[in-house]
Design a protein around this motif. Structure first.
Motif: not given
Length: 262
Positions: A118-146
């Motif tokens: 549970v906690v790992f997935i919460l962390w994984f979602r957090r870093v995925r949302l941050n990655a959207e800010v850093f460079d969304a063009s690098m993300q192949q899937m929507k944040p919800g898939w995290a």
């Protein structure tokens, strides 16, 4: 307005180039900050707290696996001595205690694993949302898939690794001249393959242990469970390295103050 060359990032020079396309000339240009009134998916949030919780829980997972290893060794030792004497020396009370200890260690493993997941997935979602800010063009899937990718049968053996790759690339700190720094993906691959192999072998070993009936079968199945638990410890160590490395990378990337926007 976007860079006249890559059409991805905001320009920072008079020529309309972003800091990456401008190269050394753009290093001295003012660095654009994240939009002050950005949507929730465009705001950086520190993953440090969640990362610390994940690391602690992963360490507890490793400790629970070690306890299971000791319990398994106890069963194998007990059955090995009994088989050497044709089961004549097998003490039923001692055998029951050993089995109860092994079952208890398994329950502890399950509870800790669920909490860690549970906690790992919460962390994984957090870093995925941050990655959207850093460079969304690098993300192949929507944040919800995290979150969702972990719950899709069969596909959860592939999709989370794909998402992690995009997060890793976007979180790589750039050099001071604005060029990208290449960061080895070895921590990602080691974590992912250790987790997948550990999970698959653990399921196989557990099924074999549940089917075992005779003393020799139980002893052999306990040996496979021992290997599975040892593999779990290795997977936990690689996961800790992955979490710590990615969290540190995101801290460095955020400190740089450059957030390419798609």
């Amino acid at each position: 307005m976007l860079c006249s060359t890559c059409r991805i990032r905001p320009p920072v020079t008079a020529e309309g180039l972003c800091i990456l396309c401008a190269g050394p000339a753009g290093a001295s240009a003012p660095m654009p900050a994240a939009p002050p009134f950005a949507s929730p998916q465009q705001q950086l949030r520190s993953p440090d707290g969640l990362a610390k919780a994940v690391v602690i829980l992963l360490a507890v997972c490793a400790a629970a696996d070690l306890l299971a290893v000791l319990a398994g060794l106890n069963i194998r030792s007990l059955l090995g001595d009994a088989l050497g004497s044709g089961l004549a020396t097998l003490d039923d009370a001692e055998a029951n205690r050993a089995d109860n200890l092994y079952v208890a260690s398994g329950v502890l493993q399950l509870l800790v694993m669920l909490a860690t997941g549970v906690v790992f997935i919460l962390w994984f979602r957090r870093v995925r949302l941050n990655a959207e800010v850093f460079d969304a063009s690098m993300q192949q899937m929507k944040p919800g898939w995290a979150v969702g990718a972990w719950f899709v049968p069969i596909a959860n053996l592939v999709l989370p690794r794909r998402i992690a790759g995009g997060i890793w690339t976007a979180s790589a700190q750039t050099h001071t001249d604005g060029s990208w720094r290449t960061v080895s993906v070895a921590p990602v691959n080691l974590w992912w393959w250790a987790w997948v192999c550990s999970g698959l072998f653990s399921r196989y070993a557990s099924q074999q242990y549940m089917k075992a009936e005779g003393a020799q079968e139980v002893m052999d199945a306990a040996g496979r469970m021992l290997l599975s638990d040892a593999f779990g410890i290795v997977a936990a160590v690689f996961a800790i390295l992955f979490v710590r490395k990615l969290t540190r990378m995101q801290g460095e990337r955020a400190a740089l103050g450059v957030y390419p926007l798609s």
